[in-house]
Design a protein around this motif. Structure first.
Motif, PDB file in Angstrom:
ATOM      1  N   THR A  44      27.887  37.311   6.454  1.00 45.37           N
ATOM      2  CA  THR A  44      28.428  36.275   7.170  1.00 45.37           C
ATOM      3  C   THR A  44      29.675  36.791   7.933  1.00 45.37           C
ATOM      4  O   THR A  44      29.803  36.521   9.236  1.00 45.37           O
ATOM      5  CB  THR A  44      29.033  35.205   6.127  1.00 45.37           C
ATOM      6  N   ARG A  88      28.410  38.916  10.871  1.00 45.44           N
ATOM      7  CA  ARG A  88      27.835  37.901  12.013  1.00 45.44           C
ATOM      8  C   ARG A  88      28.840  37.169  12.887  1.00 45.44           C
ATOM      9  O   ARG A  88      28.826  37.023  14.011  1.00 45.44           O
ATOM     10  CB  ARG A  88      26.987  36.835  11.403  1.00 45.44           C
ATOM     11  N   ASP A  89      29.815  36.918  12.325  1.00 49.82           N
ATOM     12  CA  ASP A  89      30.908  36.297  12.531  1.00 49.82           C
ATOM     13  C   ASP A  89      31.667  37.261  13.768  1.00 49.82           C
ATOM     14  O   ASP A  89      32.262  36.711  14.661  1.00 49.82           O
ATOM     15  CB  ASP A  89      32.043  35.755  11.726  1.00 49.82           C
ATOM     16  N   SER A 137      16.380  33.247   9.938  1.00 49.86           N
ATOM     17  CA  SER A 137      17.365  33.339   9.942  1.00 49.86           C
ATOM     18  C   SER A 137      18.312  32.129   9.652  1.00 49.86           C
ATOM     19  O   SER A 137      17.648  31.038   9.467  1.00 49.86           O
ATOM     20  CB  SER A 137      18.230  33.661  11.455  1.00 49.86           C
ATOM     21  N   ASP A 138      19.627  32.168   9.024  1.00 49.51           N
ATOM     22  CA  ASP A 138      20.176  30.974   8.897  1.00 49.51           C
ATOM     23  C   ASP A 138      20.707  30.383  10.062  1.00 49.51           C
ATOM     24  O   ASP A 138      20.717  30.891  11.216  1.00 49.51           O
ATOM     25  CB  ASP A 138      21.269  31.374   7.716  1.00 49.51           C
ATOM     26  N   GLN A 139      21.907  29.297   9.743  1.00 45.71           N
ATOM     27  CA  GLN A 139      22.285  28.714  10.977  1.00 45.71           C
ATOM     28  C   GLN A 139      23.041  29.527  11.835  1.00 45.71           C
ATOM     29  O   GLN A 139      23.457  29.409  12.877  1.00 45.71           O
ATOM     30  CB  GLN A 139      22.948  27.383  10.410  1.00 45.71           C
ATOM     31  N   GLN A 140      24.181  30.243  11.017  1.00 46.62           N
ATOM     32  CA  GLN A 140      25.055  31.202  11.585  1.00 46.62           C
ATOM     33  C   GLN A 140      24.170  32.192  12.559  1.00 46.62           C
ATOM     34  O   GLN A 140      24.674  32.505  13.876  1.00 46.62           O
ATOM     35  CB  GLN A 140      26.047  31.943  10.842  1.00 46.62           C
ATOM     36  N   GLU A 141      23.150  32.745  12.220  1.00 45.91           N
ATOM     37  CA  GLU A 141      22.596  33.610  13.019  1.00 45.91           C
ATOM     38  C   GLU A 141      21.718  32.877  13.956  1.00 45.91           C
ATOM     39  O   GLU A 141      21.475  33.419  15.307  1.00 45.91           O
ATOM     40  CB  GLU A 141      21.501  34.474  12.165  1.00 45.91           C
ATOM     41  N   GLN A 142      21.345  31.648  14.030  1.00 49.33           N
ATOM     42  CA  GLN A 142      20.767  30.986  15.057  1.00 49.33           C
ATOM     43  C   GLN A 142      21.773  30.748  16.129  1.00 49.33           C
ATOM     44  O   GLN A 142      21.438  30.741  17.261  1.00 49.33           O
ATOM     45  CB  GLN A 142      20.253  29.816  14.490  1.00 49.33           C
ATOM     46  N   ASP A 143      22.931  30.534  15.752  1.00 48.66           N
ATOM     47  CA  ASP A 143      23.998  30.232  16.859  1.00 48.66           C
ATOM     48  C   ASP A 143      24.098  31.474  17.611  1.00 48.66           C
ATOM     49  O   ASP A 143      24.491  31.707  18.874  1.00 48.66           O
ATOM     50  CB  ASP A 143      25.329  29.751  16.098  1.00 48.66           C
ATOM     51  N   ARG A 166      21.229  32.109  19.942  1.00 48.87           N
ATOM     52  CA  ARG A 166      21.373  31.025  21.256  1.00 48.87           C
ATOM     53  C   ARG A 166      22.442  31.300  22.207  1.00 48.87           C
ATOM     54  O   ARG A 166      22.066  31.151  23.333  1.00 48.87           O
ATOM     55  CB  ARG A 166      21.546  29.585  20.222  1.00 48.87           C
TER      56      ARG A 166
END
Length: 1180
Positions: free
Chosen positions: A848, A851-852, A893-899, A902
């Motif tokens: 996490t 990714r951040d 992927s989870d939501q963070q990876e999708q953001d 995107r």
């Protein structure tokens, strides 16, 4: 009887019609129908039109008829109609002054007489009288005729007997009438009539309200002597009346439960107590002792809280202090605490929004700073179990006067230095005053809340605050976050405040995070502009500086330097080492040099570099070991960037010496390392600094940025360098506060220590359950199984197959030893399971964080694309970004990876490929671009995700656009490479109707169109025949429609290649020979469809009809249709038996043939069948 019947028929059509009824105007009558409709807008429109009509025509009979209809409508059975007729009657009486109100009152009494009304119409008659009185009151003329006032009151008194229908409406209407009439009319006419009602004032809240209104409106008439004669006492609020008043207040509280409003009688009683100088008696005995303490939680408590909020503007400062420090506020704190806990599990009524509205209204209307301060301090002290209940961010603060705000900030600082827990309004704290642990937790919570409230005041731009107040708060938080007082000094105001209880280590973390959140607020704080300057609103908003143009953070750096330079007054909590102090002094020197050079002339990015220097300097107080080297590199980079002779220094390199990296490469590495910090302020400043150095960015620097984003490098390197504190990884206040731009939201939801213990116990239980579940499922590893067997064998707990016996029992010592061994074994196993679980959680958190970090690094890519869209280095972004998109699309992927994905897609497609500015200086890189184009098209053909192919096509078009910018003479290979790529893409298209594939084909067609146009425009010798052949074969793979973007683009390309779109010949009229025969057959007549179906149900008669026709000597042709019809009935049985044969089933069924024939043949066959039926039917 017939004669009587005739007489009746003669006499009945002549009803008796009242005189004056209009017979001709239908529009006039429709007004009264509209008044009874449920829609309020329709009723109001009808009322307006009626009055306008009556004023325009001015006919007495119409006015008289209108009054009659309106009086009749007062008792309408439809509830929505009564208010409409009542309002209309009142408006008509107000518009036509010549109408006598007494006559209308007499009509109302006569029409809706309660004595003569039938039982089933009694309710309607009661409402008719009530709405009639309301109409007279709404006319605005009732005070002109005292006898009408008396009649209305007497009528309302008679209606009070019908409480089952009207409830308290008659008494409320009398109260409204008293508010309108003058004192003379009350004294002469109504006083004698209302004596009974006034005497029974303590029976209901409405009766008491009537008395209170009379006392307020007519003080000269109801003097104390008159009141004593009437009621037996000269004052309403006295010790004898308190029990009666309490009962009335309870009734009012229960009656207003659904409305969630304060009954007017309660507020009127409060005003009367202030007037009679009996406020303390009323508040303490009636409100606190009578309702709050003796009644359970419910409507009575809510009434007390609402009365408290409504009383704020009416009380003096002393009364405010008494009320706001009493039992009502303490019980309100308990209500807030319970509602906050229960609201997390389910819905629970909360009074906090209403109280906020009361406080906000008071602060807006009050100009007394002392009263404002009293209210703010009292609500700030609401707590439960030592934890403050009010949120740190409270919007009502913006209504404080500057003087009150300054006093409130001073009170917060004083409470931070010297916590006074005994002043907290907390019922539960009284039970835990001797608990030391609870006391320490309360002090910690209080100080943390105060820091958050101070930061929220600074962060709220709606609060009117001066620069001295802002700087005072910033200095206060910075000092107590990093320094301790050694000795008081007048030069340092913060050293004069003495701590009654020393700061513990727990409060340092919230102080540090709040300070850096405050720095961000100062960085984003807009400069107050002069409202008289009209052009100020059109200028760019200036943020982060004071009125003199100096940055807020620079003022704070000067204050920090003052503290460091006077160690005898203030001592740093974590003292600097000589190296760290040198880095701090070097930072200040670099900022001073930048300021000096700025005075000589503007320097691009000077302000951004100063912000970066100062921000990194302040982070030296938080993490000096990590940032000392960064500070040194940053200073050297800025020095090199500002020097003009950087090239000369490169030439002085010795033969054996390694070449030093470019300063911009080092600067990018510094920015990347700073982005690993969990601070939004650093993120914004790094973005600004990178924007200023974009023109100097090299390929090496850009590669360093792209390496961070490369998913393949993650697998090789394991993990990126991200600042992670293992001790506080689960709850890092700096991470929470800085990322959310505010450092004052950390304690909005404080949990009690008991609840925390319960949660820990629950977690332990869950872990135990998990372990037991693993064992039940047989997931215990072999090593644990073997160790368990060793323990059991070691204590002879297992009977061996050779000589053991299950009847033998173990002695006590053996059992104790076995228990110890098993306990040790299972404890170790549980620790291992927890370690594995923690390791898994740690890995997930690291992912996490990584990714951040990548999302932050995307800021640099976005800035580079926006600022350097015309640089050749932008081409280096294509493949890495496409790789990220491709890898992200193909993996879950989870939501963070999708953001993250995107945002990468948005930067690539919308900001890079669709940019209006692109590289036009790629004349020396045509070969690389051609190879890149071929590589992109080759990868496109191998993609498994068609959605990713759209991005590859966008990249290909972008590369072609860049190649197009090269000189014509040098771009001969461009169409060839592009055409081959487009040709390969089109050849890969299969027969499909997929939308994504069609979009893919459309991109290839657009690319082909551009290439062919380029060949024709530049007159290049390129063989386009292969592309033409591929395009011609495309029609067999893709289903083209008549119109559409895909079809239009296809034929536009084919037109450029010399192939015209074929014209569609209209053959429908020529292929329908049956059409002219239709009218000839229609002349014989059509039968309805129902009749056709009936004749279809007569197959039994067909052989008989054929035989009859043969005997009559008719032609054989006339009998064949009947024979054919008979065969059609028998054929389905044969087709069922011969179904496996090829074609046997298809011959007798024309419907299957129609699937392969054109639409024209379908229509022809459908038309032929009815003809055969008609002929056969006619023959029969």
């Amino acid at each position: 009887m017939s004669v009587d019947m005739v007489e009746l028929s003669v006499t009945t059509p002549q009803p008796v019609k009242p005189a004056g009824i209009p017979q001709k105007n239908r529009v006039f009558l429709d007004f009264f129908w509209d008044l009874a409709k449920p829609d309020q807008e329709v009723r109001l429109k009808a009322l307006e039109n009626l009055i306008q009509y009556l004023k325009t025509n001015d006919q007495a009979d119409e006015l008289e008829y209108s009054l009659k209809r309106l009086v009749d409508g007062l008792a309408h059975t439809r509830e929505a109609a009564r208010p409409g007729f009542s309002l209309a009657l009142g408006q008509v009486l107000g518009a036509f002054k010549q109408i006598s109100l007494q006559s209308i009152l007499n009509q109302i009494k006569q029409k809706h007489n309660l004595q003569t009304a039938k039982k089933k119409f009694l309710r309607n008659a009661a409402f008719g009288n009530l709405f009639g009185v309301l109409a007279l009151h709404q006319s605005g003329r009732i005070a002109e005729e005292p006898q009408v006032v008396l009649g209305c009151v007497q009528l309302l008194q008679s209606l009070s007997q019908h409480r089952q229908h009207l409830k308290d409406l008659p008494t409320q209407t009398m109260t409204d009438i008293l508010n309108e009439i003058p004192e003379e009319v009350f004294e002469e006419v109504l006083l004698s009539a209302l004596q009974t009602d006034l005497a029974s004032a303590f029976s209901t809240p409405e009766q008491l309200q009537l008395l209170l209104v009379a006392l307020r409106r007519f003080p000269r008439t109801l003097k104390p002597k008159k009141l004593k004669k009437l009621l037996g006492f000269s004052t309403i609020i006295n010790a004898d009346n308190i029990p009666k008043l309490t009962e009335v207040l309870k009734m009012a509280a229960k009656s207003s439960k659904k409305e969630c409003l304060l009954p007017p009688v309660v507020l009127d009683l409060l005003k009367l107590s202030l007037k009679e100088d009996s406020f303390q008696l009323f508040w303490n005995d009636a409100i606190v002792n009578g309702m709050l303490l003796k009644e359970p939680l419910g409507p009575t408590h809510y009434l007390c809280y609402r009365l408290l909020g409504s009383a704020l503007p009416l009380l003096s400062e002393a009364q405010l202090k008494e009320v706001l420090s009493g039992e009502v506020m303490a019980y309100y704190a308990e209500h807030m605490a319970s509602s906050q806990k229960i609201s997390q599990k389910g819905s629970r009524f909360q009074l906090a929004p209403e109280m906020d509205a009361y406080v906000s209204a008071f602060l807006q209307s009050c100009q007394d700073a002392d009263k404002q301060l009293t209210v703010m301090v009292a609500f700030s002290l609401l707590s439960t179990n030592g934890f403050l209940l009010m949120p740190p961010t409270w919007k009502v603060v913006q209504h404080l006067q500057p003087a009150a705000l300054q006093q409130y900030v001073d009170w917060l600082k004083k409470m931070f230095l010297q916590p006074q827990l005994d002043k907290l309004l907390d019922l539960s704290a009284r039970r835990h005053r001797d608990n030391e642990e609870q006391k320490e937790n309360s002090i910690f919570s209080l100080r943390r809340w105060i820091v958050s409230r101070l930061c929220s005041i600074i962060d709220n731009n709606q609060v009117k605050k001066e620069e001295d107040l802002i700087m005072g708060v910033a200095r206060f938080i910075f000092f107590h976050a990093f320094f301790d007082v050694k000795k008081g000094s007048r030069d340092i105001e913060e050293t004069l405040g003495k701590l009654s209880i020393p700061l513990d280590d727990r409060i340092r973390g919230p102080l540090v995070s709040s300070f850096f959140g405050l720095l961000l607020s100062l960085h984003l704080m807009p400069l107050d502009q002069d409202p008289s300057d009209g052009a100020a609103s059109y200028r760019r908003r200036v943020v982060g500086i004071t009125a003199d143009g100096t940055m807020w953070i620079y003022h704070m750096a000067q204050y920090a330097q003052l503290l460091l330079s006077q160690p005898k007054y203030a001592q740093c909590y974590n003292p600097f080492t000589p190296e760290q102090r040198q880095a701090w002094d070097g930072m200040l020197e670099s900022v001073a040099n930048l300021k000096k050079k700025e005075k000589k002339g503007p320097i691009p990015g000077s302000g951004a570099f100063q912000q970066l220097f100062l921000l990194v300097g302040f982070y030296l107080f938080k993490a000096p070991e990590e940032l000392v080297d960064i500070m040194k590199d940053l200073q050297s980079c800025v020095d090199v960037a500002l020097e003009k002779n950087a090239k000369k220094k490169k030439k002085k390199k010795k033969p054996g010496q390694e070449e030093e990296p470019e300063w911009v490469d080092v600067m990018v590495e510094i920015l990347l390392s700073l982005l690993s910090q969990h601070s939004r302020h650093i993120r914004l400043v790094c973005k600004t600094v990178f924007s200023s150095i974009c023109p100097d960015v090299t390929k090496t620097a850009l590669t360093a940025i792209l390496d961070v984003l490369d998913p393949e490098k993650d697998e090789e390197d394991g993990a990126l360098v991200v600042t992670v504190d293992n001790k506080d990884k689960t709850k890092n206040p700096d991470e929470e506060d800085d990322d959310e731009m505010e450092g004052n939201k950390s304690d909005e939801s404080d949990d009690d220590s008991d609840e925390a213990m319960e949660e820990d116990d629950d977690d332990d239980d869950e872990d135990d359950d998990d372990d037991e579940g693993d064992m039940a499922e047989g997931k215990v590893d072999q090593q644990f199984r073997m160790e368990l067997m060793k323990v059991l064998h070691g204590q002879n707990a297992l009977a061996t197959a050779e000589g053991g016996s299950s009847d033998e029992e173990m002695d006590d010592d053996a059992m104790i030893a076995l228990d110890k061994g098993l306990a040790t074994l299972f404890s170790a196993h549980k620790k291992n399971a927890e370690a594995k679980k923690d390791e898994k959680t740690k890995i997930q958190k690291e992912k996490t964080l990584v990714r951040d970090f990548k999302i932050k690094v995307l800021d640099l890519v976005e800035v580079f694309v926006a600022r350097q869209a015309g640089s050749p280095l932008v081409l280096c972004l294509l493949e890495p970004l496409l790789t990220i998109i491709n890898r992200g699309m193909s993996s879950g992927s989870d939501q963070q990876e999708q953001d993250f994905l995107r945002r990468v897609a948005d930067i690539f497609r919308n900001q890079l490929c669709r940019s209006k500015v692109y590289c036009r200086t790629a004349g020396d890189r045509e070969g690389e671009l051609h190879d890149l184009l071929d590589k992109l098209m080759t990868k496109t053909q191998k993609l498994s995700e068609s959605s990713v192919g759209l991005y590859y096509f966008s990249a290909s078009l972008y590369v072609v656009k860049v190649l197009r910018g090269a000189p014509p003479a040098e771009a001969k290979e461009e169409p060839t490479a592009g055409g081959a790529a487009a040709q390969d893409s089109l050849q890969q298209v299969g027969v499909t109707e997929n939308k994504e594939v069609k979009e893919k084909v459309l991109k290839a067609l657009e690319l082909s169109q551009f290439l062919v146009r380029s060949v024709h425009r530049q007159k290049l010798s390129v063989d386009l025949q292969p592309l033409k052949e591929v395009l011609q074969s495309l029609t067999s793979n893709v289903a083209f429609k008549k119109t559409g973007k895909l079809e239009d683009t296809y034929w536009a390309v084919m037109k450029l290649l010399g192939v015209q779109k074929p014209k569609v010949e209209k053959t429908k009229p020529d292929k329908e020979p049956v059409v002219p025969q239709g009218p000839t057959k229609k002349e014989k007549g059509f039968l309805p469809e129902t009749k056709k179906r009936k004749k279809r149900d007569n197959p039994i008669l067909e052989p008989a009809a054929a035989a009859a026709a043969a005997e009559a000597g008719q032609a054989t042709s006339s009998s064949r249709p009947a024979a054919d019809k008979g065969q059609v009935k028998k054929k389905p049985k044969k087709t069922k038996q011969k179904r496996p044969a090829d074609g046997a089933a298809s011959q007798p069924n024309p419907a299957k043939k129609s699937k392969t024939t054109p639409s024209e043949s379908k229509t022809a066959k459908k038309k032929k069948k009815p003809k055969q039926k008609k002929e056969g039917g006619g023959k029969m």
